[in-house]
Design a protein around this motif. Structure first.
Motif, PDB file in Angstrom:
ATOM      1  N   ALA A 158     -15.264  16.230   6.568  1.00 23.79           N
ATOM      2  CA  ALA A 158     -14.073  16.894   7.120  1.00 23.79           C
ATOM      3  C   ALA A 158     -13.325  15.970   8.075  1.00 23.79           C
ATOM      4  N   GLU A 159     -14.073  15.190   8.852  1.00 25.22           N
ATOM      5  CA  GLU A 159     -13.440  14.258   9.784  1.00 25.22           C
ATOM      6  C   GLU A 159     -12.734  13.131   9.032  1.00 25.22           C
ATOM      7  N   ILE A 160     -13.345  12.651   7.954  1.00 26.32           N
ATOM      8  CA  ILE A 160     -12.718  11.588   7.157  1.00 26.32           C
ATOM      9  C   ILE A 160     -11.413  12.092   6.553  1.00 26.32           C
ATOM     10  N   LEU A 161     -11.431  13.302   5.997  1.00 25.48           N
ATOM     11  CA  LEU A 161     -10.218  13.870   5.418  1.00 25.48           C
ATOM     12  C   LEU A 161      -9.134  14.026   6.470  1.00 25.48           C
ATOM     13  N   SER A 162      -9.511  14.521   7.634  1.00 27.57           N
ATOM     14  CA  SER A 162      -8.549  14.698   8.726  1.00 27.57           C
ATOM     15  C   SER A 162      -7.960  13.361   9.156  1.00 27.57           C
ATOM     16  N   ASP A 163      -8.814  12.343   9.219  1.00 26.27           N
ATOM     17  CA  ASP A 163      -8.362  11.011   9.611  1.00 26.27           C
ATOM     18  C   ASP A 163      -7.374  10.449   8.587  1.00 26.27           C
ATOM     19  N   ILE A 164      -7.675  10.613   7.312  1.00 23.14           N
ATOM     20  CA  ILE A 164      -6.780  10.120   6.258  1.00 23.14           C
ATOM     21  C   ILE A 164      -5.441  10.846   6.316  1.00 23.14           C
ATOM     22  N   GLN A 165      -5.470  12.149   6.551  1.00 20.62           N
ATOM     23  CA  GLN A 165      -4.222  12.912   6.642  1.00 20.62           C
ATOM     24  C   GLN A 165      -3.394  12.475   7.847  1.00 20.62           C
ATOM     25  N   ARG A 166      -4.055  12.185   8.965  1.00 18.01           N
ATOM     26  CA  ARG A 166      -3.343  11.687  10.157  1.00 18.01           C
ATOM     27  C   ARG A 166      -2.712  10.334   9.878  1.00 18.01           C
ATOM     28  N   ARG A 167      -3.464   9.458   9.212  1.00 16.80           N
ATOM     29  CA  ARG A 167      -2.935   8.118   8.909  1.00 16.80           C
ATOM     30  C   ARG A 167      -1.764   8.207   7.942  1.00 16.80           C
ATOM     31  N   ASP A 168      -1.863   9.103   6.957  1.00 11.12           N
ATOM     32  CA  ASP A 168      -0.745   9.297   6.028  1.00 11.12           C
ATOM     33  C   ASP A 168       0.509   9.723   6.787  1.00 11.12           C
ATOM     34  N   GLU A 169       0.330  10.683   7.678  1.00 12.22           N
ATOM     35  CA  GLU A 169       1.474  11.198   8.439  1.00 12.22           C
ATOM     36  C   GLU A 169       2.088  10.100   9.289  1.00 12.22           C
ATOM     37  N   ARG A 170       1.227   9.280   9.908  1.00 13.87           N
ATOM     38  CA  ARG A 170       1.710   8.196  10.755  1.00 13.87           C
ATOM     39  C   ARG A 170       2.411   7.135   9.918  1.00 13.87           C
ATOM     40  N   ASP A 171       1.809   6.759   8.777  1.00 12.14           N
ATOM     41  CA  ASP A 171       2.390   5.713   7.927  1.00 12.14           C
ATOM     42  C   ASP A 171       3.695   6.161   7.272  1.00 12.14           C
ATOM     43  N   MET A 172       3.734   7.403   6.810  1.00 15.56           N
ATOM     44  CA  MET A 172       4.915   7.888   6.106  1.00 15.56           C
ATOM     45  C   MET A 172       6.026   8.322   7.056  1.00 15.56           C
ATOM     46  N   GLY A 173       5.644   8.635   8.304  1.00 10.15           N
ATOM     47  CA  GLY A 173       6.630   9.152   9.238  1.00 10.15           C
ATOM     48  C   GLY A 173       7.215   8.149  10.206  1.00 10.15           C
ATOM     49  N   ARG A 174       6.693   6.913  10.198  1.00 11.50           N
ATOM     50  CA  ARG A 174       7.212   5.943  11.168  1.00 11.50           C
ATOM     51  C   ARG A 174       8.650   5.571  10.827  1.00 11.50           C
ATOM     52  N   ALA A 175       9.416   5.244  11.863  1.00  7.64           N
ATOM     53  CA  ALA A 175      10.834   4.942  11.681  1.00  7.64           C
ATOM     54  C   ALA A 175      11.035   3.594  10.988  1.00  7.64           C
ATOM     55  N   ASP A 176      10.167   2.627  11.290  1.00  7.54           N
ATOM     56  CA  ASP A 176      10.320   1.275  10.745  1.00  7.54           C
ATOM     57  C   ASP A 176       9.387   1.088   9.545  1.00  7.54           C
ATOM     58  N   SER A 177       9.953   0.825   8.371  1.00  5.01           N
ATOM     59  CA  SER A 177       9.178   0.548   7.150  1.00  5.01           C
ATOM     60  C   SER A 177       8.165   1.637   6.814  1.00  5.01           C
ATOM     61  N   PRO A 178       8.610   2.879   6.663  1.00  3.07           N
ATOM     62  CA  PRO A 178       7.651   3.947   6.312  1.00  3.07           C
ATOM     63  C   PRO A 178       7.050   3.724   4.933  1.00  3.07           C
ATOM     64  N   LEU A 179       5.851   4.259   4.744  1.00  2.01           N
ATOM     65  CA  LEU A 179       5.190   4.171   3.443  1.00  2.01           C
ATOM     66  C   LEU A 179       5.907   5.079   2.450  1.00  2.01           C
ATOM     67  N   LYS A 180       6.388   4.480   1.363  1.00  9.53           N
ATOM     68  CA  LYS A 180       7.026   5.238   0.282  1.00  9.53           C
ATOM     69  C   LYS A 180       7.109   4.331  -0.939  1.00  9.53           C
ATOM     70  N   PRO A 181       7.192   4.906  -2.139  1.00 10.97           N
ATOM     71  CA  PRO A 181       7.317   4.058  -3.326  1.00 10.97           C
ATOM     72  C   PRO A 181       8.684   3.391  -3.372  1.00 10.97           C
ATOM     73  N   ALA A 182       8.735   2.134  -3.811  1.00 11.32           N
ATOM     74  CA  ALA A 182      10.024   1.494  -4.076  1.00 11.32           C
ATOM     75  C   ALA A 182      10.679   2.237  -5.234  1.00 11.32           C
ATOM     76  N   ALA A 183      11.998   2.211  -5.270  1.00  3.25           N
ATOM     77  CA  ALA A 183      12.729   2.946  -6.309  1.00  3.25           C
ATOM     78  C   ALA A 183      12.309   2.519  -7.712  1.00  3.25           C
ATOM     79  N   ASP A 184      11.951   1.250  -7.879  1.00  4.40           N
ATOM     80  CA  ASP A 184      11.583   0.728  -9.205  1.00  4.40           C
ATOM     81  C   ASP A 184      10.079   0.483  -9.353  1.00  4.40           C
ATOM     82  N   ALA A 185       9.280   1.139  -8.508  1.00  2.54           N
ATOM     83  CA  ALA A 185       7.823   0.967  -8.586  1.00  2.54           C
ATOM     84  C   ALA A 185       7.234   1.810  -9.718  1.00  2.54           C
ATOM     85  N   HIS A 186       6.165   1.311 -10.310  1.00  4.39           N
ATOM     86  CA  HIS A 186       5.408   2.060 -11.315  1.00  4.39           C
ATOM     87  C   HIS A 186       4.361   2.885 -10.577  1.00  4.39           C
ATOM     88  N   LEU A 187       4.399   4.197 -10.724  1.00  7.79           N
ATOM     89  CA  LEU A 187       3.456   5.081 -10.040  1.00  7.79           C
ATOM     90  C   LEU A 187       2.123   5.115 -10.783  1.00  7.79           C
TER      91      LEU A 187
END
Length: 216
Positions: A158-187
């Protein structure tokens, strides 16, 4: 591989992008850089010197001292270093310094494979191959747990899952270079894929790009 090729691999924590990046680099005889280790190296230096993690001046100094040729994956794999790295990574000047170093790595003769959070969007936006490797948070948490147990450790799922969710939120929500797929990236969703299946899928994408380049 017949000509210089940059392969950009992005994705959240524990998605398998690092393992995939190493496999791809070995197969195509390319240099490989886990760019997350560059941020971990900054965090590790701050922790080692007893400098505050939120002190931008010290973090910038550490970023300038990081040598991409001297990244010790074992020393940088500690959970505390990983957690500190995601805090350091939100500092724009630290990112700018490390991105410059990562771009220099990508520009080496023959090409390179880089994996991280902003390779296809910021570091190498012109890379001919961009992969966005992901998986559900629950699957990623189980992978992280197996990795910890495989090294003889133990952890609360449960702690590992919570930690991963926190890191996702931090990485995807930061103002500078947020984590997201490039428009032409292969998913590439690896939630139900083995590493072998993910590698085969990635290789198919890369070989397709190579074939187009050779025909041009």
């Amino acid at each position: 591989m017949t000509s210089s090729m940059t392969i950009a691999i992005d994705g959240p924590a524990a998605s398998g992008k690092g393992t995939l990046g190493r496999r791809i680099a070995d197969y195509y005889h390319l240099a490989h850089l886990d760019t997350g280790l560059t941020y971990r190296a900054v965090a590790h230096m701050l922790i080692s010197k007893g400098w505050p993690l939120d002190d931008a001046a010290h973090a910038i100094e550490a970023a300038r001292l990081v040598d991409l040729g001297q990244l010790d994956k074992h020393a940088l794999s500690a959970h505390a270093v990983a957690d500190a790295a995601s805090k350091v990574a939100v500092m724009p000047e630290v990112r700018r310094i490390l991105v410059d170093k990562q771009r220099a790595f990508a520009a080496q003769p023959g090409g390179a494979v880089l994996d991280g959070r902003d390779i296809g969007t910021v570091v190498c936006p012109d890379a001919p191959v961009k992969l966005y490797v992901t998986a559900s948070a629950e699957v990623r948490a189980m992978r992280r747990l197996r990795d910890i147990e495989g090294r003889g450790g133990s952890a609360d799922p449960a702690e590992i899952l919570s930690d991963i969710q926190r890191r996702d939120e931090r990485d995807m929500g930061r103002a500078d270079s947020p984590l997201k797929p490039a428009a032409d990236a292969h998913l590439l969703d690896t939630s139900e894929m083995s590493i072998e299946a993910a590698f085969r899928a990635a290789r198919s994408i890369i070989d397709g790009v190579l074939a187009e380049r050779n025909e041009a």
